[in-house]
Design a protein around this motif. Structure first.
Motif, short mmCIF file in Angstrom:
data_model
loop_
_atom_site.label_atom_id
_atom_site.label_comp_id
_atom_site.label_asym_id
_atom_site.label_seq_id
_atom_site.Cartn_x
_atom_site.Cartn_y
_atom_site.Cartn_z
N GLU A 1 -24.69 -40.11 -47.65
CA GLU A 1 -24.11 -39.24 -48.68
C GLU A 1 -23.17 -38.21 -48.05
O GLU A 1 -22.08 -37.95 -48.56
CB GLU A 1 -25.22 -38.52 -49.45
N SER A 2 -23.57 -37.67 -46.92
CA SER A 2 -22.73 -36.71 -46.20
C SER A 2 -21.44 -37.36 -45.72
O SER A 2 -20.36 -36.76 -45.79
CB SER A 2 -23.51 -36.13 -45.03
N ARG B 1 -29.32 -39.19 -46.82
CA ARG B 1 -28.50 -37.98 -46.72
C ARG B 1 -27.32 -38.16 -45.77
O ARG B 1 -26.25 -37.61 -46.00
CB ARG B 1 -29.35 -36.80 -46.25
#
Length: 64
Positions: free
Chosen positions: A29-30, A26
């Motif tokens: 991805e962020s 995550r």
């Protein structure tokens, strides 16, 4: 290895401070999403490291 390179390039761009562990999690991805928003890369789905995003990121960073 490709994700590790992505992490290192995002670090060069000042968008990622996590470990270069090769995991597309995550946090990565962020960081990709943040990169796309700040550089106006609109040709990939948000958070997806596709060819347009890769091309843009590689153009402003050096190979790790």
């Amino acid at each position: 290895p490709e994700v590790t390179e992505l992490q290192l390039r995002l670090r060069q761009a000042g968008l990622y401070n996590g470990d270069a562990d090769g995991e597309y999690d995550r946090e990565v991805e962020s960081a990709v999403r943040g990169y796309q928003l700040t550089r106006l890369v609109l040709d990939d789905e948000s958070g997806v490291y596709g060819l347009p995003t890769r091309t843009a990121l590689e153009s402003e960073t050096s190979e790790p």
